[in-house]
Design a protein around this motif. Structure first.
Motif, PDB file in Angstrom:
ATOM      1  N   VAL A  11      21.881 -44.880  20.110  1.00  0.00           N
ATOM      2  CA  VAL A  11      22.197 -45.133  21.515  1.00  0.00           C
ATOM      3  C   VAL A  11      21.360 -46.273  22.098  1.00  0.00           C
ATOM      4  N   MET A  12      20.442 -46.812  21.314  1.00  0.00           N
ATOM      5  CA  MET A  12      19.601 -47.890  21.808  1.00  0.00           C
ATOM      6  C   MET A  12      20.330 -49.222  21.702  1.00  0.00           C
ATOM      7  N   LYS A  13      19.667 -50.263  22.126  1.00  0.00           N
ATOM      8  CA  LYS A  13      20.242 -51.592  22.129  1.00  0.00           C
ATOM      9  C   LYS A  13      20.569 -52.036  20.706  1.00  0.00           C
ATOM     10  N   PRO A  14      21.790 -52.531  20.453  1.00  0.00           N
ATOM     11  CA  PRO A  14      22.139 -52.956  19.086  1.00  0.00           C
ATOM     12  C   PRO A  14      21.244 -54.101  18.614  1.00  0.00           C
ATOM     13  N   GLY A  15      20.806 -53.996  17.374  1.00  0.00           N
ATOM     14  CA  GLY A  15      19.949 -55.016  16.789  1.00  0.00           C
ATOM     15  C   GLY A  15      18.474 -54.804  17.010  1.00  0.00           C
ATOM     16  N   LEU A  16      18.107 -53.836  17.869  1.00  0.00           N
ATOM     17  CA  LEU A  16      16.695 -53.600  18.130  1.00  0.00           C
ATOM     18  C   LEU A  16      16.000 -52.963  16.931  1.00  0.00           C
ATOM     19  N   LEU A  17      16.678 -52.008  16.288  1.00  0.00           N
ATOM     20  CA  LEU A  17      16.077 -51.343  15.142  1.00  0.00           C
ATOM     21  C   LEU A  17      16.004 -52.260  13.931  1.00  0.00           C
ATOM     22  N   PHE A  18      16.884 -53.260  13.865  1.00  0.00           N
ATOM     23  CA  PHE A  18      16.864 -54.177  12.733  1.00  0.00           C
ATOM     24  C   PHE A  18      15.579 -54.990  12.696  1.00  0.00           C
ATOM     25  N   GLN A  19      14.978 -55.257  13.848  1.00  0.00           N
ATOM     26  CA  GLN A  19      13.741 -56.017  13.886  1.00  0.00           C
ATOM     27  C   GLN A  19      12.574 -55.251  13.292  1.00  0.00           C
ATOM     28  N   TYR A  20      12.647 -53.948  13.338  1.00  0.00           N
ATOM     29  CA  TYR A  20      11.559 -53.112  12.824  1.00  0.00           C
ATOM     30  C   TYR A  20      11.992 -52.329  11.584  1.00  0.00           C
ATOM     31  N   GLU A  21      12.867 -52.907  10.799  1.00  0.00           N
ATOM     32  CA  GLU A  21      13.344 -52.218   9.599  1.00  0.00           C
ATOM     33  C   GLU A  21      12.232 -52.052   8.574  1.00  0.00           C
ATOM     34  N   ALA A  22      11.382 -53.058   8.423  1.00  0.00           N
ATOM     35  CA  ALA A  22      10.282 -52.956   7.463  1.00  0.00           C
ATOM     36  C   ALA A  22       9.306 -51.858   7.858  1.00  0.00           C
ATOM     37  N   GLU A  23       8.996 -51.748   9.151  1.00  0.00           N
ATOM     38  CA  GLU A  23       8.104 -50.684   9.614  1.00  0.00           C
ATOM     39  C   GLU A  23       8.734 -49.310   9.411  1.00  0.00           C
ATOM     40  N   LEU A  24      10.048 -49.209   9.611  1.00  0.00           N
ATOM     41  CA  LEU A  24      10.730 -47.929   9.412  1.00  0.00           C
ATOM     42  C   LEU A  24      10.693 -47.505   7.947  1.00  0.00           C
ATOM     43  N   ASP A  25      10.936 -48.447   7.036  1.00  0.00           N
ATOM     44  CA  ASP A  25      10.867 -48.125   5.609  1.00  0.00           C
ATOM     45  C   ASP A  25       9.458 -47.697   5.208  1.00  0.00           C
ATOM     46  N   ALA A  26       8.456 -48.394   5.722  1.00  0.00           N
ATOM     47  CA  ALA A  26       7.074 -48.033   5.395  1.00  0.00           C
ATOM     48  C   ALA A  26       6.721 -46.649   5.936  1.00  0.00           C
ATOM     49  N   PHE A  27       7.208 -46.332   7.126  1.00  0.00           N
ATOM     50  CA  PHE A  27       6.928 -45.017   7.715  1.00  0.00           C
ATOM     51  C   PHE A  27       7.563 -43.897   6.906  1.00  0.00           C
ATOM     52  N   LEU A  28       8.788 -44.100   6.444  1.00  0.00           N
ATOM     53  CA  LEU A  28       9.452 -43.063   5.635  1.00  0.00           C
ATOM     54  C   LEU A  28       8.774 -42.901   4.283  1.00  0.00           C
ATOM     55  N   GLU A  29       8.362 -44.003   3.673  1.00  0.00           N
ATOM     56  CA  GLU A  29       7.647 -43.909   2.403  1.00  0.00           C
ATOM     57  C   GLU A  29       6.306 -43.199   2.581  1.00  0.00           C
ATOM     58  N   PHE A  30       5.652 -43.442   3.717  1.00  0.00           N
ATOM     59  CA  PHE A  30       4.375 -42.759   3.980  1.00  0.00           C
ATOM     60  C   PHE A  30       4.589 -41.258   4.163  1.00  0.00           C
ATOM     61  N   LEU A  31       5.677 -40.871   4.823  1.00  0.00           N
ATOM     62  CA  LEU A  31       5.951 -39.441   4.993  1.00  0.00           C
ATOM     63  C   LEU A  31       6.190 -38.762   3.648  1.00  0.00           C
ATOM     64  N   ILE A  32       6.940 -39.417   2.778  1.00  0.00           N
ATOM     65  CA  ILE A  32       7.195 -38.828   1.458  1.00  0.00           C
ATOM     66  C   ILE A  32       5.887 -38.702   0.681  1.00  0.00           C
ATOM     67  N   TRP A  33       5.041 -39.735   0.756  1.00  0.00           N
ATOM     68  CA  TRP A  33       3.755 -39.679   0.054  1.00  0.00           C
ATOM     69  C   TRP A  33       2.854 -38.595   0.658  1.00  0.00           C
ATOM     70  N   ARG A  34       2.864 -38.477   1.976  1.00  0.00           N
ATOM     71  CA  ARG A  34       1.960 -37.526   2.638  1.00  0.00           C
ATOM     72  C   ARG A  34       2.286 -36.089   2.277  1.00  0.00           C
ATOM     73  N   PHE A  35       3.542 -35.735   2.204  1.00  0.00           N
ATOM     74  CA  PHE A  35       3.929 -34.353   1.961  1.00  0.00           C
ATOM     75  C   PHE A  35       4.276 -34.075   0.495  1.00  0.00           C
ATOM     76  N   SER A  36       3.965 -34.987  -0.392  1.00  0.00           N
ATOM     77  CA  SER A  36       4.220 -34.746  -1.812  1.00  0.00           C
ATOM     78  C   SER A  36       2.974 -35.052  -2.642  1.00  0.00           C
ATOM     79  N   ILE A  37       2.643 -36.299  -2.824  1.00  0.00           N
ATOM     80  CA  ILE A  37       1.540 -36.669  -3.713  1.00  0.00           C
ATOM     81  C   ILE A  37       0.199 -36.292  -3.109  1.00  0.00           C
ATOM     82  N   TRP A  38       0.036 -36.471  -1.792  1.00  0.00           N
ATOM     83  CA  TRP A  38      -1.260 -36.202  -1.181  1.00  0.00           C
ATOM     84  C   TRP A  38      -1.639 -34.724  -1.261  1.00  0.00           C
TER      85      TRP A  38
END
Length: 344
Positions: A80-107
Motif C-alpha cells: 500500500v506504500m508508494k510504488p518504487g519506494l521499496l525497490f530503493q531499499y531492496e538490498a537492505e531488505l535482503d540483508a535483513f531477511l538473511e540476518f533473521l534466518i541466521w539469527r534463528f538457525s545458526i546462532w
C-alpha cells in the motif's frame, strides 16, 4: 593373546594349585597394553561416511527459496506504500531477511530450513578428532561463537556491501572511459575482484564435487562442514511431483513442436473410419455446401471429386489458397465446373 596369558601363569595354577603371584598379571598387562591400544586406534576401526552432495546442494537451494518466500511476504506488507519506494531499499531488505534466518538457525545451534529438510547440520571440522575414534559424518561439535559471527559477517554483510558497491559504481558510471582516472581504476579493481571470486568459486565447486566437502568458499574458510544430523533419518523432501511435472512439461513442448507439422486433412482422413458419425454422412448431406453448410443457388462442382460447392465459397477459397483441397475428401481441386456448364 590367549597363549601369552597362559604362558605367564605357572604350571601349579593350571593344575589347580596356588594362584600365580600378583606381579605376573601386572607384567602381562604392561606387555599387552600397547597391542590393545594399537588395535583400537588402527585405521580399520574408522567408518567413513560420505555426505551426499545432492543433499548439500538441495539444502542451499531450499534456503534460497525460503528467502524468496519471506521476501514475497514482506513485499506484500508494503504493497500500500508508494510504488518504487521499496525497490530503493531492496538490498537492505535482503540483508535483513538473511540476518533473521541466521539469527534463528545458526546462532542458536540449529540448522537452516534447507539443512533441516535435508537432515544436515554444521560441524566444526577443526575440533573434530580425525584419529579414528569417531565415525566421521555423524559426531562432532557444532560451530563456535567466533565461527558463527564470521559466518554472519561474510554472508549477510559481505553480500550487502558487494550489492551496494555494484549499484553505486553503475550509478556513478565508473566504467565510462570519459570518467576520471581514479574512478576508472576503482571500476577495474572491482571487476578484477569479481573475476577472481568467480574463478575461486568454480575451483571450489570442482573440489566439492570430488571430495564432497564445503559447498562454498565461506564454509571452506571457516571449516564449517555439513554433516548428517541424525543417522536414521532420510531427507524430508520428495521430488516425485517435480519429476512428473518435468515429464509433462517436456511432453507438452514436444506436442507443440510436432502438431503444426502435421497435415490436418491427412489426420482427418486417417481418423474418419473410426468416427462414430460416419453413418450420418448420407447422400442427402452432399447437396449442401461443405463450407457454409447451405443449399447453393448457383452450384459449382470441384474437379475431379465432383463435390458440390456454392459459387462464392469456392471462388473465395480458390483465390485465397492456390493449392485448395476439397473439404469433404481432401483431394486437390484442379478446376471448378458449373453444374450443367463448362469448366471456368
Amino acid at each position: 593373546m590367549t597363549e601369552t596369558l597362559a604362558s605367564t601363569s605357572s604350571p601349579t595354577a593350571t593344575s589347580g594349585g596356588t594362584p600365580p603371584p600378583e606381579a605376573a598379571w601386572i607384567n602381562a598387562y604392561e606387555r599387552l597394553s600397547p597391542r590393545w591400544q594399537s588395535s583400537a586406534l588402527s585405521p580399520q576401526s574408522v567408518i567413513p561416511i560420505a555426505i551426499s552432495r545432492v543433499n548439500q546442494v538441495d539444502a542451499g537451494r531450499l534456503d534460497i527459496e525460503m528467502s524468496a518466500m519471506l521476501k514475497e511476504q514482506m513485499v506484500k506488507v508494503f504493497s500500500v506504500m508508494k510504488p518504487g519506494l521499496l525497490f530503493q531499499y531492496e538490498a537492505e531488505l535482503d540483508a535483513f531477511l538473511e540476518f533473521l534466518i541466521w539469527r534463528f538457525s545458526i546462532w542458536v545451534d540449529k540448522p537452516t530450513p534447507g539443512n533441516a529438510l535435508m537432515n544436515l547440520r554444521y560441524r566444526d571440522e577443526r575440533a573434530t578428532d580425525m584419529r579414528g575414534k569417531i565415525r566421521t559424518g555423524l559426531e562432532g561439535p557444532g560451530l563456535t561463537v567466533y565461527q558463527k559471527i564470521l559466518y554472519c559477517i561474510a554472508t549477510v554483510g559481505g553480500q550487502y556491501i558487494w550489492t551496494r558497491l555494484q549499484s553505486f559504481s553503475a550509478f556513478r558510471q565508473w566504467g565510462d572511459s570519459e570518467q576520471r582516472t581514479l574512478a576508472r581504476r576503482a571500476w577495474l579493481i572491482v571487476q578484477r575482484i569479481e573475476g577472481l571470486y568467480k574463478a575461486a568459486s568454480f575451483t571450489n565447486l570442482l573440489v566439492f564435487l570430488f571430495t564432497g566437502r564445503y559447498r562454498n568458499l565461506i564454509e571452506r574458510a571457516l571449516r564449517a562442514r555439513l554433516v548428517y544430523g541424525s543417522p536414521h533419518m532420510n531427507r524430508a523432501v520428495s521430488f516425485e511431483y517435480m519429476n512428473r511435472q518435468l515429464v509433462w512439461n517436456e511432453f507438452s513442448e514436444m506436442l507443440l513442436l510436432l502438431l503444426p507439422l502435421l497435415n490436418s486433412s491427412t489426420m482427418k482422413n486417417f481418423l474418419s473410419p473410426f468416427s462414430k458419425d460416419k453413418a450420418s454422412g448420407s447422400s442427402g448431406d452432399e447437396t449442401l455446401c461443405p463450407i457454409c453448410q447451405t443449399n447453393p443457388t448457383t452450384v459449382y462442382l470441384a474437379l475431379p471429386c465432383q463435390h458440390r460447392y456454392c459459387y462464392y465459397c469456392l471462388r473465395t477459397r480458390c483465390a485465397a489458397t492456390p493449392s485448395f483441397r476439397c473439404s469433404r475428401c481432401s483431394e486437390p481441386v484442379v478446376a471448378m465446373q458449373r453444374h450443367g456448364g463448362s469448366v471456368p
